[in-house]
Design a protein around this motif. Sequence first.
Motif, PDB file in Angstrom:
ATOM      1  N   MET A   1       0.838  -1.205   0.000  1.00  0.00           N
ATOM      2  CA  MET A   1       0.000   0.000   0.000  1.00  0.00           C
ATOM      3  C   MET A   1       0.871   1.254   0.000  1.00  0.00           C
TER       4      MET A   1
ATOM      5  N   ALA B   1       2.338   1.799  -3.420  1.00  0.00           N
ATOM      6  CA  ALA B   1       1.305   2.310  -4.336  1.00  0.00           C
ATOM      7  C   ALA B   1       1.039   3.793  -4.084  1.00  0.00           C
ATOM      8  N   CYS B   2       0.972   4.188  -2.834  1.00  0.00           N
ATOM      9  CA  CYS B   2       0.721   5.597  -2.526  1.00  0.00           C
ATOM     10  C   CYS B   2       1.897   6.482  -2.908  1.00  0.00           C
TER      11      CYS B   2
ATOM     12  N   LEU C   1      -5.802   5.336  -0.999  1.00  0.00           N
ATOM     13  CA  LEU C   1      -6.075   4.410  -2.099  1.00  0.00           C
ATOM     14  C   LEU C   1      -7.560   4.402  -2.442  1.00  0.00           C
TER      15      LEU C   1
ATOM     16  N   HIS D   1      -8.038   7.412  -4.616  1.00  0.00           N
ATOM     17  CA  HIS D   1      -7.531   7.103  -5.959  1.00  0.00           C
ATOM     18  C   HIS D   1      -8.527   6.223  -6.729  1.00  0.00           C
ATOM     19  N   LYS D   2      -9.041   5.203  -6.069  1.00  0.00           N
ATOM     20  CA  LYS D   2      -9.999   4.303  -6.720  1.00  0.00           C
ATOM     21  C   LYS D   2     -11.245   5.069  -7.160  1.00  0.00           C
TER      22      LYS D   2
END
Length: 137
Positions: free
Chosen positions: A26, A29-30, A79, A82-83
Motif C-alpha cells: 500500500m 502504491a501511494c 487508495l 484514488h480508486k
Amino acid sequence: MAATPHALAPAASPGAEITAEEARAMLRACLALFDRWGLSAGEARRLLGEPSPRTYQRWRSGEVASVPHDTVFRLGTLLGIHKALRFMFASPAQGYAWVRRPNAAFGGRSALDRMLQGAPTDLAAVRAYLDAERAGW
C-alpha cells in the motif's frame, strides 16, 4: 519476516487485517500515486502522518521495515480516493489533476488543500465526498 497484522484499513471488510507485507505494498502504491499528483516531499509526508524526513527517504528508496497503524489507515483512505477518481474520470490524468483543482465542496480550495490539513479525518472527508458523488450513479 513474519507478517504481523496492522489496524484495519478503511475499506477492509470486517475481521480482515492488513499484514505487514500488504501495508508495504500500500505504501509503495501511494508513493507512486504521490508522484502522479506531483506532491513535494513535505506534502507527501503530511499525508502519511508526518514520518521523519529520514524515514520518508528510506520508504522512497524501498527500505520499509514497518508501517505505523496510523499510516496504514491513511494509506487505505488515500487508495480509496484514488480508486474513486479512477471510476469517476475516463482518463487517469483527469483524476490526478482533480486533486489540485479548486472545488466548491471544499470552500473553493482543492481536495489536496483539505487533505494537507493533516488529520486522518481530512483525508476521510475527501474520500466521503467522492463516495457520495459516486453514489448518485
